[in-house]
Design an enzyme around this catalytic site. Structure first.
Site, PDB file in Angstrom:
ATOM      1  N   GLU A  53      30.950  35.684  45.378  1.00  0.00           N
ATOM      2  CA  GLU A  53      30.891  34.052  44.761  1.00  0.00           C
ATOM      3  C   GLU A  53      32.064  33.482  43.786  1.00  0.00           C
ATOM      4  O   GLU A  53      32.099  32.556  43.920  1.00  0.00           O
ATOM      5  CB  GLU A  53      30.291  34.252  43.039  1.00  0.00           C
ATOM      6  CG  GLU A  53      28.667  34.919  43.584  1.00  0.00           C
ATOM      7  CD  GLU A  53      28.057  35.891  43.699  1.00  0.00           C
ATOM      8  OE1 GLU A  53      29.193  37.255  43.294  1.00  0.00           O
ATOM      9  OE2 GLU A  53      27.047  35.949  43.848  1.00  0.00           O
ATOM     10  N   PHE A 115      17.098  41.951  32.492  1.00  0.00           N
ATOM     11  CA  PHE A 115      17.972  41.597  33.379  1.00  0.00           C
ATOM     12  C   PHE A 115      19.015  40.569  34.374  1.00  0.00           C
ATOM     13  O   PHE A 115      18.503  39.373  34.282  1.00  0.00           O
ATOM     14  CB  PHE A 115      16.415  41.714  34.673  1.00  0.00           C
ATOM     15  CG  PHE A 115      16.720  41.993  36.043  1.00  0.00           C
ATOM     16  CD1 PHE A 115      17.692  43.850  36.740  1.00  0.00           C
ATOM     17  CD2 PHE A 115      16.782  40.938  37.166  1.00  0.00           C
ATOM     18  CE1 PHE A 115      18.586  43.545  37.512  1.00  0.00           C
ATOM     19  CE2 PHE A 115      17.239  41.523  38.593  1.00  0.00           C
ATOM     20  CZ  PHE A 115      18.349  43.052  38.811  1.00  0.00           C
ATOM     21  N   GLN A 116      20.108  41.761  34.903  1.00  0.00           N
ATOM     22  CA  GLN A 116      20.996  40.246  35.156  1.00  0.00           C
ATOM     23  C   GLN A 116      21.291  39.267  34.095  1.00  0.00           C
ATOM     24  O   GLN A 116      22.045  37.931  34.064  1.00  0.00           O
ATOM     25  CB  GLN A 116      20.658  39.582  36.663  1.00  0.00           C
ATOM     26  CG  GLN A 116      20.669  40.740  37.833  1.00  0.00           C
ATOM     27  CD  GLN A 116      20.407  40.329  39.319  1.00  0.00           C
ATOM     28  OE1 GLN A 116      20.072  38.791  39.308  1.00  0.00           O
ATOM     29  NE2 GLN A 116      21.798  40.851  39.911  1.00  0.00           N
ATOM     30  N   LYS A 165      16.279  29.981  33.627  1.00  0.00           N
ATOM     31  CA  LYS A 165      14.981  29.901  35.078  1.00  0.00           C
ATOM     32  C   LYS A 165      13.853  28.981  34.633  1.00  0.00           C
ATOM     33  O   LYS A 165      13.472  27.970  35.307  1.00  0.00           O
ATOM     34  CB  LYS A 165      14.789  31.426  35.452  1.00  0.00           C
ATOM     35  CG  LYS A 165      14.334  31.613  36.921  1.00  0.00           C
ATOM     36  CD  LYS A 165      13.414  32.462  37.186  1.00  0.00           C
ATOM     37  CE  LYS A 165      13.206  32.702  38.672  1.00  0.00           C
ATOM     38  NZ  LYS A 165      12.807  33.695  39.282  1.00  0.00           N
ATOM     39  N   MET A 483      55.993  40.883  48.011  1.00  0.00           N
ATOM     40  CA  MET A 483      56.487  40.333  46.270  1.00  0.00           C
ATOM     41  C   MET A 483      56.924  41.690  45.050  1.00  0.00           C
ATOM     42  O   MET A 483      57.477  41.250  44.737  1.00  0.00           O
ATOM     43  CB  MET A 483      55.278  39.338  45.719  1.00  0.00           C
ATOM     44  CG  MET A 483      55.896  39.389  44.758  1.00  0.00           C
ATOM     45  SD  MET A 483      57.470  37.960  45.024  1.00  0.00           S
ATOM     46  CE  MET A 483      57.068  36.374  45.457  1.00  0.00           C
TER      47      MET A 483
HETATM   48  C1  LIG Z   1      54.429  33.868  43.574  1.00  0.00           C
HETATM   49  C2  LIG Z   1      54.187  32.466  42.489  1.00  0.00           C
HETATM   50  C3  LIG Z   1      55.954  32.462  42.325  1.00  0.00           C
HETATM   51  C4  LIG Z   1      56.066  30.952  41.844  1.00  0.00           C
HETATM   52  N1  LIG Z   1      57.179  30.360  41.661  1.00  0.00           N
HETATM   53  C5  LIG Z   1      56.793  29.174  42.037  1.00  0.00           C
HETATM   54  C6  LIG Z   1      58.756  27.870  42.285  1.00  0.00           C
HETATM   55  O1  LIG Z   1      59.289  28.652  42.336  1.00  0.00           O
HETATM   56  N2  LIG Z   1      58.525  26.743  41.460  1.00  0.00           N
HETATM   57  C7  LIG Z   1      57.367  26.015  40.963  1.00  0.00           C
HETATM   58  O2  LIG Z   1      57.009  25.003  41.078  1.00  0.00           O
HETATM   59  N3  LIG Z   1      56.253  26.892  40.892  1.00  0.00           N
HETATM   60  C8  LIG Z   1      56.040  28.417  41.155  1.00  0.00           C
HETATM   61  N4  LIG Z   1      54.983  28.857  41.431  1.00  0.00           N
HETATM   62  C9  LIG Z   1      54.190  28.280  40.520  1.00  0.00           C
HETATM   63  C10 LIG Z   1      53.692  27.710  38.956  1.00  0.00           C
HETATM   64  O3  LIG Z   1      52.988  29.158  39.241  1.00  0.00           O
HETATM   65  C11 LIG Z   1      52.566  27.198  38.202  1.00  0.00           C
HETATM   66  O4  LIG Z   1      51.804  26.804  39.182  1.00  0.00           O
HETATM   67  C12 LIG Z   1      53.531  25.501  38.733  1.00  0.00           C
HETATM   68  O5  LIG Z   1      55.183  25.382  38.517  1.00  0.00           O
HETATM   69  C13 LIG Z   1      52.474  24.534  38.163  1.00  0.00           C
HETATM   70  O6  LIG Z   1      52.729  23.043  38.242  1.00  0.00           O
HETATM   71  P1  LIG Z   1      53.562  21.979  38.119  1.00  0.00           P
HETATM   72  O7  LIG Z   1      54.257  21.336  36.526  1.00  0.00           O
HETATM   73  O8  LIG Z   1      53.125  20.655  39.381  1.00  0.00           O
HETATM   74  O9  LIG Z   1      51.516  21.618  36.936  1.00  0.00           O
HETATM   75  P2  LIG Z   1      50.316  21.449  37.692  1.00  0.00           P
HETATM   76  O10 LIG Z   1      49.822  22.821  37.390  1.00  0.00           O
HETATM   77  O11 LIG Z   1      49.806  20.929  39.000  1.00  0.00           O
HETATM   78  O12 LIG Z   1      49.172  20.704  35.902  1.00  0.00           O
HETATM   79  C14 LIG Z   1      49.914  19.636  36.576  1.00  0.00           C
HETATM   80  C15 LIG Z   1      49.956  18.749  35.359  1.00  0.00           C
HETATM   81  O13 LIG Z   1      49.883  17.512  35.649  1.00  0.00           O
HETATM   82  C16 LIG Z   1      48.876  16.460  34.279  1.00  0.00           C
HETATM   83  N5  LIG Z   1      48.005  15.777  35.231  1.00  0.00           N
HETATM   84  C17 LIG Z   1      47.038  15.933  35.802  1.00  0.00           C
HETATM   85  N6  LIG Z   1      46.191  15.163  36.033  1.00  0.00           N
HETATM   86  C18 LIG Z   1      47.083  13.853  35.875  1.00  0.00           C
HETATM   87  C19 LIG Z   1      46.978  12.879  35.661  1.00  0.00           C
HETATM   88  N7  LIG Z   1      46.349  11.720  36.950  1.00  0.00           N
HETATM   89  N8  LIG Z   1      48.353  12.119  35.890  1.00  0.00           N
HETATM   90  C20 LIG Z   1      48.753  12.228  34.759  1.00  0.00           C
HETATM   91  N9  LIG Z   1      49.015  13.739  35.011  1.00  0.00           N
HETATM   92  C21 LIG Z   1      48.177  15.140  35.564  1.00  0.00           C
HETATM   93  C22 LIG Z   1      48.487  17.180  33.761  1.00  0.00           C
HETATM   94  O14 LIG Z   1      48.325  17.376  32.596  1.00  0.00           O
HETATM   95  C23 LIG Z   1      49.997  18.348  34.166  1.00  0.00           C
HETATM   96  O15 LIG Z   1      50.743  19.011  33.079  1.00  0.00           O
HETATM   97  C24 LIG Z   1      54.737  30.037  41.862  1.00  0.00           C
HETATM   98  C25 LIG Z   1      53.896  30.718  41.509  1.00  0.00           C
HETATM   99  C26 LIG Z   1      53.511  31.823  41.764  1.00  0.00           C
HETATM  100  C27 LIG Z   1      52.518  32.160  42.639  1.00  0.00           C
HETATM  101  C1  LIG Z   2      44.367  39.342  42.463  1.00  0.00           C
HETATM  102  C2  LIG Z   2      46.063  39.631  42.140  1.00  0.00           C
HETATM  103  N1  LIG Z   2      46.308  41.273  42.288  1.00  0.00           N
HETATM  104  C3  LIG Z   2      47.578  41.354  42.042  1.00  0.00           C
HETATM  105  C4  LIG Z   2      48.810  40.139  42.213  1.00  0.00           C
HETATM  106  C5  LIG Z   2      49.418  40.809  42.556  1.00  0.00           C
HETATM  107  N2  LIG Z   2      50.441  40.506  42.952  1.00  0.00           N
HETATM  108  C6  LIG Z   2      51.486  39.006  43.393  1.00  0.00           C
HETATM  109  S1  LIG Z   2      51.956  39.369  44.945  1.00  0.00           S
HETATM  110  C7  LIG Z   2      51.331  40.454  44.889  1.00  0.00           C
HETATM  111  C8  LIG Z   2      51.238  41.196  46.269  1.00  0.00           C
HETATM  112  C9  LIG Z   2      50.905  40.484  47.687  1.00  0.00           C
HETATM  113  O1  LIG Z   2      51.103  40.964  48.883  1.00  0.00           O
HETATM  114  P1  LIG Z   2      50.803  40.682  50.364  1.00  0.00           P
HETATM  115  O2  LIG Z   2      49.594  39.709  50.547  1.00  0.00           O
HETATM  116  O3  LIG Z   2      51.174  41.324  51.449  1.00  0.00           O
HETATM  117  O4  LIG Z   2      52.140  39.615  50.404  1.00  0.00           O
HETATM  118  P2  LIG Z   2      53.845  39.308  50.819  1.00  0.00           P
HETATM  119  O5  LIG Z   2      54.532  39.337  49.168  1.00  0.00           O
HETATM  120  O6  LIG Z   2      53.696  41.017  51.785  1.00  0.00           O
HETATM  121  O7  LIG Z   2      53.757  38.632  51.749  1.00  0.00           O
HETATM  122  C10 LIG Z   2      50.640  41.383  44.332  1.00  0.00           C
HETATM  123  C11 LIG Z   2      49.712  42.692  44.322  1.00  0.00           C
HETATM  124  C12 LIG Z   2      48.249  39.284  42.207  1.00  0.00           C
HETATM  125  N3  LIG Z   2      48.627  38.027  42.487  1.00  0.00           N
HETATM  126  N4  LIG Z   2      46.942  38.638  42.396  1.00  0.00           N
END
Ligand SMILES: Cc1cc2nc3c(=O)[nH]c(=O)nc-3n(C[C@H](O)[C@H](O)[C@H](O)COP(=O)(O)OP(=O)(O)OC[C@H]3O[C@@H](n4cnc5c(N)ncnc54)[C@H](O)[C@@H]3O)c2cc1C
Ligand SMILES: Cc1ncc(C[n+]2csc(CCOP(=O)(O)OP(=O)(O)O)c2C)c(N)n1
Ligand SMILES: [Mg+2]
Lengths: 586, 169
Positions: A53, A115-116, A165, A483
Site C-alpha cells: 500500500e 478485526f482489521q 463497509k 549518504m
Molecule cells: C537527501 C536530501 C537532500 C536535499 N538537499 C536539498 C538541496 O540541496 N537543495 C534543495 O533545494 N532541496 C534539498 N532537499 C529537498 C528539501 O528537503 C525540500 O523538500 C525542498 O527544498 C523544498 O522545496 P520547495 O521550497 O520548492 O518547497 P515545496 O515543498 O515544493 O513546497 C512548495 C511551496 O509552494 C507553495 N505552493 C504550492 N502551490 C502553490 C501555488 N499554486 N502557488 C503559489 N505557491 C504554491 C506551498 O505552499 C509551499 O510553500 C533535499 C532532500 C533530501 C531528501
Molecule cells: C525510509 C528511510 N529510511 C532511512 C533513511 C535515511 N537514509 C537517507 S539516505 C540513506 C542511504 C541510501 O542509500 P542508497 O539507496 O544506497 O543511496 P546512496 O546514498 O548510496 O546513493 C538512508 C539510510 C531514509 N531517507 N528513508
C-alpha cells in the site's frame, strides 16, 4: 441531479468518474470488497494492483506530479491503511494532491477492536491535509467530491476518506457536487494588488537580484510555469531552483544557476548569500536550502510568493509577502512590469552577472574520472547524453544518487522530475515511476536508484511486469548507504556504523526472477552500450551500475553552516570543524 | 528562528461542530510545539452547527502569526480572530473552589468570598463550594487567598472571550 438509489460503493465510483478519475492505485481486502465489486462492474476506471500500500500512494504521487491531476488510492482497513501512512506523509510534505480511500470496519463495530480495525482518521490526521470518516450513505456523494476539492485547492495535499463497509453496502442516492463552493475552505488565488506593486518596486531597484523558485511553481501548472519563465527572461535576472522546483525553469537556460542548498551549485549558493533582492516564488525556505538561518542572504530584501500564508514568515522573515497562486501573481507582475516599462539597472546587473560567472568558473561539479571504475557522476552524465533528446521522466530514491541526479540531469520542463524532497523517503522512486509510466505509457521513465533504497519497494517489479510498464531502474550501486556513510565520515570520525550494504542480491538475477530484464555495467567502457540496451529493451529493466564505493557528494554546505562556507570537495581547504549546533541538525 | 518577546494571546476560532474538530486543533498545537494555556469549546450556534474554540496561547509575534495561519488552513475552520490584537475584548472564566475548614478560617473564607462576589453554591458544616466568574487574574487572586483557609479543590473552565462593541467577529 439526484437519481435512483444505488449502493454506497457505486456512489463512490460514480463520484470518481464525475471527478474525471481514470486510474486508481490500490490493493484489496475485506473492508473494501464492495468497492472492488463496484469497480469490477464498470470499465471507465482502470485499477493498478500494486504489491504494497505504501507503493500505491507513491505511484499515485508520481501519476499526480507528472500530470497535474489528482492521484487516487484505494486500500483496505487496518494494515492497508497503516501501510499507506508513509506515502501520505510524503505527499503532505511535498504538496501532492492525493485522494486515498480506506476501508473501515462497519460503523457499529468502530471502537470495538474489531478485526482489521485501526483508528485511521486518528492515525492520519497529522499526515493528511484533511480526512473524513463517512458514517452515513447520505454523506457519501458530498464527501467524495469535497475530498477532491480540498486536495487540489490552495496548497495541495493528501486527503483520506475512511469508508465503513456497511456504508459501502447501503443504498442511497448519488448527487454530483463537483465544482460546488465549499462552506469554509476556499483559499484565495488572486494576490493583493498593493503587495505585487511593492514587489515590483523592489525588483525594479535591485542591483543583485535573484529568483529562487520551488515546487509551488510546478503545483501551479505548466501554463503558469511558462508565464514565469517568460517573466524571468524579461527581467534578465538569474534564477535558482530548489530540489522540488527543478524543471520549473529550463535547466539549460543561461539565466539558470541550477539547484541551491545543501548540495546545490556553488554559484547558486553564493548568489543567494550576496543578493540584494530575493524573489521567492513557490518555495518554502526549507532548512536544506537556508542553511544557518541567521546567515541566510543577510543583506537582502525578500519577496515571497506563496499560496499558503503559513509558509510565509515561518522560517525566515520576509519584507514583501504576496499570498496567491503563482500563475495569478506572475500575470499581475508581468502586467505591471510592462505597463511601467521597467528597465532594471543595466550596469549593476552586468556587474552582478560578471560576479556570478566568476563563481560559475569554479566548476563546482568537477570530478575525476580516471581508470575503469565508474564514477557515479560519470554514469549520470552518460545517461543524460543518451536520454536528453527523448521524452524522459526521472524519479529517484533517496541518498547521494538523488543529489547527483539533481546535479547532473537537466530538466527543461516542469512535471518531469519526481523525487521525495520533504520526507526523503527511500523506496519512493520505483513506485513513483510506476505511476508516471501509467500516465505516460510511451515515454522513457527512469528511476535513478541506490542499491539500499531500491530494496525498500523492490516488490513493485511485479507490478511493472504485470502491466508491461517499461520503467528503467538505474541503480548507482556503491555498496553503501552512501549518504549515511558520507555523514559518518564528516561528523562521526569515519565510524561506519551499520551503513554498509551487506548481502546484496544479484540484481540481474533478481530482475530475471521477477520476469524483468537485468543488465550490469562494471567498467566505464561498458556503460554506453548498457545504457543503450536499457533504453532499447521494450519492457522493464534493472541496470546494476557498479560505481566507485567511496565517492562523496559535493558541493556540500555542512549542517549549521552558511552558504558562503560551502565545501567544494574532499580536499577543500576552507573546511571548518562542524559546530556543536550543527551536530544536532539532521 | 527570529527572537521576539513572548506574549500571551487569546485566539477565538469559529469551527464547524463536527467529529474530530477539537482533535485537529489540539493536534496542531501539540504537533508543532505551540503552547496551550487554556482552551474552551462549546457549540454557539445550533442552527449553523458552529462551535467556538477559545485558546489562550503564548509565543513570539512570529509564532503567534504562524498559529493563526495554521489554524486558518484547517478545513472546518471558518474564522480565526486574535482578540488580543484586534481591538478591545472581554475575557471571563468561571471557577468552583472547595474550602474545608471551621471556626475563624471558615468565617474568613466567607468574608473574602463576599468581597470577590463569589457565591456559595454548596455548603456542609465543614466546607463551602464557591462559584466565581471574572478575569483569569481575579480568579488567581481569589484562589491564592483561599489557600491558607483550607482550599482543597479547584475546578475552572478556562477562558471564554468576546470582542467589545456592536460588531460580530
Ligand atoms: C537527501 C536530501 C537532500 C536535499 N538537499 C536539498 C538541496 O540541496 N537543495 C534543495 O533545494 N532541496 C534539498 N532537499 C529537498 C528539501 O528537503 C525540500 O523538500 C525542498 O527544498 C523544498 O522545496 P520547495 O521550497 O520548492 O518547497 P515545496 O515543498 O515544493 O513546497 C512548495 C511551496 O509552494 C507553495 N505552493 C504550492 N502551490 C502553490 C501555488 N499554486 N502557488 C503559489 N505557491 C504554491 C506551498 O505552499 C509551499 O510553500 C533535499 C532532500 C533530501 C531528501
Ligand atoms: C525510509 C528511510 N529510511 C532511512 C533513511 C535515511 N537514509 C537517507 S539516505 C540513506 C542511504 C541510501 O542509500 P542508497 O539507496 O544506497 O543511496 P546512496 O546514498 O548510496 O546513493 C538512508 C539510510 C531514509 N531517507 N528513508
Ligand atoms: Mg548506495
Amino acid at each position: 441531479m439526484a437519481s435512483e438509489p444505488i449502493l454506497g460503493a457505486e456512489i463512490i465510483v460514480k463520484a470518481l468518474i464525475d471527478q474525471g478519475v481514470e486510474v486508481i492505485f490500490g490493493y484489496p481486502g475485506g473492508a473494501v470488497l464492495p468497492l472492488y465489486d463496484a469497480l469490477f462492474k464498470q470499465n471507465q476506471i482502470k485499477h493498478i494492483l500494486v504489491r504494497h500500500e505504501q507503493a500505491a500512494v507513491h505511484a499515485a504521487e508520481g501519476y499526480a506530479r507528472s500530470t497535474g491531476k489528482v492521484g487516487v488510492v484505494l486500500v483496505t482497513s487496518g494494515p492497508g491503511a497503516t501501510n499507506a501512512v508513509t506515502g501520505l506523509t510524503d505527499a503532505l510534505m511535498d504538496s501532492i494532491p492525493i485522494v486515498c480511500l480506506t476501508g473501515q470496519v462497519p460503523t457499529h463495530l468502530i471502537g470495538n477492536d474489531a478485526f482489521q480495525e485501526a483508528d485511521t482518521t486518528g492515525i492520519t490526521r497529522p499526515c493528511t491535509k484533511h480526512n473524513y470518516l463517512v458514517k452515513s450513505v447520505d454523506d457519501l456523494s458530498r464527501t467524495i467530491h469535497e475530498a477532491f476539492h480540498v486536495t487540489r485547492s490552495g496548497r495541495p495535499g493528501p486527503v483520506v476518506v475512511d469508508l465503513p463497509k456497511d456504508v459501502q453496502q447501503t443504498s442511497g442516492t448519488y448527487t454530483n457536487h463537483a465544482g460546488e463552493r465549499h462552506r469554509s475552505y476556499n483559499p484565495p488565488v488572486k494576490p493583493d494588488r498593493q503587495q505585487v506593486e511593492a514587489a515590483i518596486a523592489l525588483m525594479a531597484g535591485a542591483k543583485k537580484p535573484l529568483f529562487y523558485i520551488g515546487g509551488g511553481v510546478v503545483n501551479s501548472g505548466p501554463a503558469a510555469t511558462q508565464l514565469l519563465v517568460d517573466f524571468i527572461r524579461l527581467t534578465g535576472f538569474p534564477c535558482t531552483q530548489t530540489l522540488m522546483g527543478l524543471g520549473a525553469f529550463p535547466g539549460s537556460d543561461p539565466l539558470s544557476l541550477g539547484m541551491l542548498g545543501m548540495h546545490g551549485m556553488y554559484e547558486a549558493n553564493w548568489a543567494m548569500h550576496d543578493c540584494d533582492v530575493m524573489i521567492n516564488i513557490g518555495a518554502r525556505f526549507d532548512d536544506r536550502v537556508t542553511g544557518k538561518v541567521s546567515a541566510f542572504a543577510p543583506n537582502s530584501k525578500k519577496i515571497h510568493v506563496d499560496i499558503d500564508p503559513s509558509s510565509i514568515n515561518k522560517n525566515v522573515r520576509v519584507d514583501v509577502p504576496v499570498v496567491g497562486d503563482v500563475g495569478h501573481v506572475v500575470e499581475e507582475m508581468m502586467r505591471i512590469w510592462k505597463a511601467r516599462q521597467i528597465r532594471p539597472d543595466a550596469k549593476a546587473l552586468s556587474a552582478w552577472w560578471e560576479q556570478i560567472n566568476k563563481w560559475r568558473g569554479r566548476d563546482c561539479l568537477k570530478y575525476k574520472q580516471d581508470g575503469e571504475i565508474i564514477k557515479p557522476q560519470y554514469a549520470l552524465e552518460r545517461l543524460y547524453a543518451a536520454m536528453k533528446d527523448r521524452d524522459y521522466y526521472i524519479t529517484t530514491e533517496v541518498g547521494q544518487h538523488q543529489m547527483w541526479a539533481a546535479q547532473f540531469l537537466k530538466f527543461e520542463k516542469p512535471q518531469h522530475w519526481m523525487t521525495s524532497g520533504g520526507l526523503g523517503t527511500m523506496g519512493y522512486g520505483l513506485p513513483a515511476a510506476t505511476g508516471v509510466q501509467v500516465a505516460h505509457p510511451d515515454s522513457l521513465v527512469i528511476d535513478v536508484a541506490g542499491e539500499a533504497s531500491i530494496m525498500m519497494n523492490i516488490q513493485e517489479l511485479s507490478t511493472l511486469v504485470q502491466y508491461r510498464l517499461p520503467v528503467k531502474v538505474f541503480i548507482l550501486n556503491n555498496r553503501w548507504m552512501g549518504m549515511v556513510r558520507q555523514w559518518q565520515e564528516l561528523l562521526h570520525g569515519g565510524r561506519y556504523s551499520e551503513s554498509y550494504s551487506d548481502a546484496l542480491p544479484d540484481f540481474v538475477k533478481l530482475a530475471d526472477a521477477f520476469g524483468a530484464h537485468g543488465l550490469r555495467a562494471t567498467k566505464t567502457s561498458e556503460l554506453d552500450g548498457i545504457i543503450k540496451q536499457m533504453i532499447d529493451i521494450k519492457g522493464p529493466v534493472i541496470v546494476d551500475v557498479a560505481v566507485d564505493e567511496k565517492e562523496n557528494c559535493f558541493p556540500m554546505i555542512p549542517s549549521g553552516a552558511a552558504h558562503n562556507e560551502m565545501l567544494l570537495g574532499p580536499e577543500d581547504q576552507s573546511a571548518k570543524p562542524i559546530s556543536e549546533e550543527g551536530m544536532v541538525l539532521v | 528562528m527570529e527572537q521576539g518577546k513572548v506574549q500571551r494571546h487569546t485566539i477565538s476560532v469559529l469551527v464547524d461542530n463536527e467529529a474530530g474538530v477539537l482533535a485537529r486543533v489540539i493536534g496542531l498545537f501539540s504537533g508543532r510545539g505551540y503552547n496551550i494555556e487554556s482552551l474552551t469549546v462549546a457549540e454557539v450556534d445550533n442552527q449553523a452547527h458552529f462551535s467556538r474554540i477559545t485558546v489562550v496561547t503564548s509565543g513570539t509575534p512570529m509564532i503567534i502569526e504562524q498559529i493563526k495561519n495554521q489554524l486558518r488552513r484547517l478545513v472546518p475552520v471558518h474564522r480565526v480572530t486574535d482578540l488580543t490584537l484586534d481591538g478591545p475584548s472581554l475575557e471571563r472564566e468561571l471557577v468552583l473552589v472547595k474550602v474545608h475548614g471551621s471556626g475563624e478560617k471558615r468565617v474568613e473564607s466567607l468574608r473574602i468570598a463576599d468581597i470577590f462576589r463569589a457565591r456559595v453554591v454548596d455548603s456542609t458544616i465543614e466546607s463551602f463550594v464557591f462559584e466565581m466568574t471574572g478575569s483569569t487574574e481575579k480568579l488567581n487572586a481569589f484562589i491564592n487567598l483561599m489557600q491558607p483557609l483550607g482550599l482543597v479543590e479547584v475546578s475552572r473552565t478556562g477562558v471564554v472571550a468576546i470582542a467589545r462593541g456592536a460588531e460580530a467577529i
